[in-house]
Design an enzyme around this catalytic site. Structure first.
Site, PDB file in Angstrom:
ATOM      1  CE  LYS A  20     -11.219  12.217  13.988  1.00 32.29           C
ATOM      2  NZ  LYS A  20     -10.154  11.500  14.658  1.00 32.29           N
ATOM      3  N   GLY A  39      -2.060  -4.927   8.564  1.00 31.52           N
ATOM      4  CA  GLY A  39      -1.567  -3.603   8.200  1.00 31.52           C
ATOM      5  C   GLY A  39      -0.062  -3.555   8.399  1.00 31.52           C
ATOM      6  N   GLY A  72       1.431  -0.327   8.086  1.00 32.92           N
ATOM      7  CA  GLY A  72       1.586   1.123   8.028  1.00 32.92           C
ATOM      8  C   GLY A  72       2.357   1.663   9.220  1.00 32.92           C
ATOM      9  CG  ASN A  73       2.695   5.935   9.656  1.00 30.62           C
ATOM     10  OD1 ASN A  73       3.880   6.012   9.359  1.00 30.62           O
ATOM     11  ND2 ASN A  73       1.757   6.620   9.025  1.00 30.62           N
ATOM     12  CB  VAL A  74      -0.114   2.123  14.207  1.00 28.09           C
ATOM     13  CG1 VAL A  74      -0.304   1.369  15.515  1.00 28.09           C
ATOM     14  CG2 VAL A  74      -0.569   3.569  14.351  1.00 28.09           C
ATOM     15  CB  ALA A  75       1.145  -2.164  11.408  1.00 31.79           C
TER      16      ALA A  75
HETATM   17  P1  NAD Z   1      -1.392   3.890   7.804  1.00 33.60           P
HETATM   18  O1  NAD Z   1      -2.174   4.440   6.664  1.00 33.60           O
HETATM   19  O2  NAD Z   1       0.032   4.273   7.968  1.00 33.60           O
HETATM   20  O3  NAD Z   1      -1.447   2.288   7.760  1.00 33.60           O
HETATM   21  C1  NAD Z   1      -2.572   1.556   7.463  1.00 33.60           C
HETATM   22  C2  NAD Z   1      -2.137   0.368   6.620  1.00 33.60           C
HETATM   23  O4  NAD Z   1      -3.221  -0.532   6.515  1.00 33.60           O
HETATM   24  C3  NAD Z   1      -1.738   0.758   5.196  1.00 33.60           C
HETATM   25  O5  NAD Z   1      -0.458   0.243   4.908  1.00 33.60           O
HETATM   26  C4  NAD Z   1      -2.812   0.098   4.338  1.00 33.60           C
HETATM   27  O6  NAD Z   1      -2.338  -0.320   3.086  1.00 33.60           O
HETATM   28  C5  NAD Z   1      -3.211  -1.080   5.214  1.00 33.60           C
HETATM   29  N1  NAD Z   1      -4.525  -1.646   4.930  1.00 33.60           N
HETATM   30  C6  NAD Z   1      -5.672  -1.013   4.628  1.00 33.60           C
HETATM   31  N2  NAD Z   1      -6.660  -1.888   4.464  1.00 33.60           N
HETATM   32  C7  NAD Z   1      -6.141  -3.111   4.699  1.00 33.60           C
HETATM   33  C8  NAD Z   1      -6.675  -4.421   4.694  1.00 33.60           C
HETATM   34  N3  NAD Z   1      -7.958  -4.659   4.437  1.00 33.60           N
HETATM   35  N4  NAD Z   1      -5.852  -5.447   4.974  1.00 33.60           N
HETATM   36  C9  NAD Z   1      -4.546  -5.224   5.238  1.00 33.60           C
HETATM   37  N5  NAD Z   1      -3.986  -4.008   5.260  1.00 33.60           N
HETATM   38  C10 NAD Z   1      -4.773  -2.965   4.980  1.00 33.60           C
HETATM   39  O7  NAD Z   1      -2.239   4.244   9.106  1.00 33.60           O
HETATM   40  P2  NAD Z   1      -1.754   4.266  10.616  1.00 33.60           P
HETATM   41  O8  NAD Z   1      -1.408   5.657  11.002  1.00 33.60           O
HETATM   42  O9  NAD Z   1      -0.787   3.178  10.855  1.00 33.60           O
HETATM   43  O10 NAD Z   1      -3.121   3.931  11.364  1.00 33.60           O
HETATM   44  C11 NAD Z   1      -3.619   2.609  11.369  1.00 33.60           C
HETATM   45  C12 NAD Z   1      -4.909   2.559  12.179  1.00 33.60           C
HETATM   46  O11 NAD Z   1      -4.653   3.025  13.503  1.00 33.60           O
HETATM   47  C13 NAD Z   1      -6.034   3.454  11.640  1.00 33.60           C
HETATM   48  O12 NAD Z   1      -7.257   2.809  11.875  1.00 33.60           O
HETATM   49  C14 NAD Z   1      -5.944   4.697  12.492  1.00 33.60           C
HETATM   50  O13 NAD Z   1      -7.186   5.357  12.575  1.00 33.60           O
HETATM   51  C15 NAD Z   1      -5.548   4.090  13.817  1.00 33.60           C
HETATM   52  N6  NAD Z   1      -4.867   5.022  14.721  1.00 33.60           N
HETATM   53  C16 NAD Z   1      -3.683   5.577  14.343  1.00 33.60           C
HETATM   54  C17 NAD Z   1      -3.031   6.449  15.209  1.00 33.60           C
HETATM   55  C18 NAD Z   1      -1.712   7.057  14.845  1.00 33.60           C
HETATM   56  O14 NAD Z   1      -1.045   7.643  15.730  1.00 33.60           O
HETATM   57  N7  NAD Z   1      -1.259   6.948  13.612  1.00 33.60           N
HETATM   58  C19 NAD Z   1      -3.601   6.761  16.457  1.00 33.60           C
HETATM   59  C20 NAD Z   1      -4.806   6.156  16.831  1.00 33.60           C
HETATM   60  C21 NAD Z   1      -5.429   5.292  15.947  1.00 33.60           C
END
Ligand code: NAD
Length: 391
Positions: free
Chosen positions: A98, A198, A200-203
């Protein structure tokens, strides 16, 4: 041989007071840490290579406003170690690494800084391969890529695999179903009450998978409108960020930030299953893993079920094929099934089971004496084709 030096070493073994950095590295099992300084561009970065037994260390670059060097070092050591376990349990021939760049992602970015950083990565000769992480965008990845071929997860327009989030979400979905099978005897989510933290992207991709199964879905985000939009799309109910922990649900899926299952939140959880995409969901792996087990909450380890992202970007090294990446990610179902069975058989927590199985694979490869060499790893990869020599 310099016997004086040898004697001195024997007489004065490395100890944590005199060599705190080396003691930290030894404790975490890290191989190498590189501090990258380039005052002309303001670059201050740390690259940590945890373990390359299985292959070159792959892991993203994070840009963050760390309060001090200690926090940055702690983060990069913890994250790189996590990548080793994630790659190992996912059956990938990759090690864990990392990088962190100390700076404000909103104000401290410029092309020359990222190009300088790219040259540091290049200097490692393939021992470390980077990707996008928190605080980074495609633009910075392109700047890094202009200096080194050791970059993955690059945009589709440049021959890469693009945004990994949809694949990550698919893996989380499959991991959740495997946990459901263990807990309920069926992997159907029909009729289950599921809370997603959440939007975001994954959710959002996860919510779309789940909503096809006629589950009752609850969604929150600190950005209310974002969560409400997703809830509307998936026929879900919006709940406030504070409400999410104590909702009476079958499955809780944290997909926002790490550390959300902690001393304050764990006592109010009512779910049967904890299965989310966020990294480091448990604030304290050992303590909260044990408490979940005691409370009868089945935890699908985060780094196992969110491995779709790394599976996707690692597929670039072999010439990216989306269908193959999805198929490999689908195997997360079997991996989770095996981990849960191992945990039951050995009466240990699921996170301990996962860690042990990952370590077992690393040890088995190490025992064969097949020590990884970066040049041999890359030479047979079709990925070389698009990893152009930009010099
Ligand atoms: P993202 O930034 O697109 O989404 C995260 C969302 O969480 C945002 O909309 C943010 O506003 C919300 N958020 C933050 N704090 C919050 C809280 N306390 N309560 C409610 N919502 C809250 O990120 P992502 O890419 O969807 O990643 C989400 C998680 O998954 C992260 O922890 C990331 O490390 C992990 N992850 C992502 C990937 C990937 O492919 N994107 C891969 C492995 C792990």
């Amino acid at each position: 041989m310099d016997t004086t030096t040898a004697r001195t070493r024997e007489e004065k073994p490395v100890n944590s007071d005199q060599f705190p950095l080396f003691a930290d590295l030894a404790r975490g099992g890290h191989e190498q840490v590189l501090a990258c300084s380039h005052p002309a561009t303001g670059l201050k970065a740390i690259i940590a290579i945890h373990d390359t037994t299985l292959g070159p260390a792959l892991g993203g670059t994070r840009m963050w406003m760390y309060k001090n060097e200690h926090d940055a070092m702690r983060d990069v050591l913890r994250l790189s170690r996590g990548m080793t376990y994630k790659a190992a349990i996912s059956g990938l021939n990759l090690g864990g690494g990392k990088a962190v760049i100390i700076g404000d992602p909103h104000t401290d970015k410029n092309e020359s800084l990222f190009r300088a950083f790219g040259r540091f990565i290049d200097g490692l000769g393939g021992r470390y391969i980077t990707a996008e992480d928190v605080g980074m965008t495609e633009q910075e990845m392109e700047w890094i890529y202009s200096e080194t071929k050791y970059v993955t997860g690059i945009p589709k327009s440049m021959g890469g695999s693009g945004n990994p989030s949809p694949v990550t979400a698919y893996g989380v979905y499959m991991g959740m179903k495997a946990a459901a099978k263990n807990a309920y005897g069926s992997d159907s989510l029909d009729g289950k009450r599921i809370a997603i933290q959440g939007a975001g992207n994954v959710a959002s991709h996860l919510a779309r998978y789940i909503s096809k199964e006629n589950a009752t879905l609850f969604i929150t985000d600190i950005y209310k409108e974002k969560a409400q939009r997703l809830a509307g799309e998936c026929s879900a109910t919006y709940v406030s960020p504070d409400e999410i922990y104590s909702l009476e649900v079958d499955i809780f899926s944290p997909c926002a930030l790490g550390g959300v299952v902690n001393d304050d939140t764990l006592p109010v959880l009512t779910c049967d299953i904890l299965a989310g995409g966020a990294n480091n969901i448990l604030d304290d792996e050992e303590k909260h893993g044990a408490e979940l087990k005691r409370r009868g909450i089945l935890y699908a380890p985060d780094y196992v079920i969110n491995a779709g992202g790394i599976i996707n970007i690692s597929s670039e090294l072999e010439g990216y094929k989306e269908e193959l990446a999805m198929r490999k990610t689908g195997r997360i179902y079997d991996t989770v099934t095996d981990i849960l069975a191992y945990a039951e058989t050995n009466d240990i927590t699921t996170i301990e089971a996962s860690n042990r199985l990952a370590e077992k694979r690393i040890r088995a490869v190490a025992d064969t004496g097949s020590i990884y060499s970066s040049s041999s790893h890359f030479s047979h990869r079709k990925g070389e084709l698009y990893m152009r020599d930009r010099r």
